[in-house]
Write an enzyme that holds these catalytic residues in place. Structure first.
Site, short mmCIF file in Angstrom:
data_model
loop_
_atom_site.label_atom_id
_atom_site.label_comp_id
_atom_site.label_asym_id
_atom_site.label_seq_id
_atom_site.Cartn_x
_atom_site.Cartn_y
_atom_site.Cartn_z
N GLU A 1 -26.48 -25.94 37.01
CA GLU A 1 -27.65 -25.05 37.02
C GLU A 1 -28.50 -25.28 38.26
O GLU A 1 -29.02 -24.33 38.86
CB GLU A 1 -28.47 -25.23 35.75
CG GLU A 1 -29.55 -24.18 35.57
CD GLU A 1 -29.00 -22.78 35.35
OE1 GLU A 1 -29.39 -21.87 36.12
OE2 GLU A 1 -28.20 -22.58 34.42
N GLU B 1 -28.76 -19.45 44.78
CA GLU B 1 -29.52 -18.20 44.69
C GLU B 1 -30.63 -18.16 45.73
O GLU B 1 -30.86 -17.13 46.35
CB GLU B 1 -30.11 -18.04 43.29
CG GLU B 1 -29.10 -17.64 42.24
CD GLU B 1 -29.72 -17.41 40.87
OE1 GLU B 1 -30.95 -17.61 40.71
OE2 GLU B 1 -28.98 -17.02 39.97
#
Length: 127
Positions: free
Chosen positions: A69, A76
């Protein structure tokens, strides 16, 4: 900052750990999925302790999901920086990183079930 040349420097390690912790704090503060995964990991580890189940496989699975994560969050951010406008390759990069988290999470669920379900059923008197 340039390396001081030593293989081990407590000061350098602490500085690096501070940067890493800042990344974890950022992810926890901005990413709902990371928060959910942190609390799920805490719950799974708590169950291990309560059930006296093996901690290592569950802890490793939790660390894998949280690490994936964090990498997804980093990717991102880099993609958004490099490609502020929508682009098909940016979508592929983001989707693939999210897919890695999904697969890691599915594996963690399987590890959790295989390690925690038998002692839980035994404790509940149904196993």
């Amino acid at each position: 900052m340039r390396s001081d040349g030593s293989a081990w420097s407590a000061r350098r390690w602490l500085r690096s750990a501070g940067f890493a912790w800042a990344g974890v704090r950022h992810a926890y503060g901005t990413q709902a999925n990371f928060r959910i995964e942190c609390w799920a990991a805490l719950g799974a580890l708590g169950l291990c302790v309560w059930l006296r189940a093996p901690l290592a496989p569950v802890a490793l699975a939790c660390a894998l999901v949280l690490s994936l994560e964090l990498l997804n969050t980093a990717l991102e951010a880099v993609v958004d920086l490099a490609s502020p406008q929508r682009h098909p390759l940016a979508k592929i990069a983001k989707d693939a990183a999210a897919g890695a988290v999904l697969l890691g999470s599915a594996g963690a669920v399987l590890v959790g079930l295989s390690v925690l379900l038998p002692p839980l059923l035994a404790r509940l008197g149904t196993g």
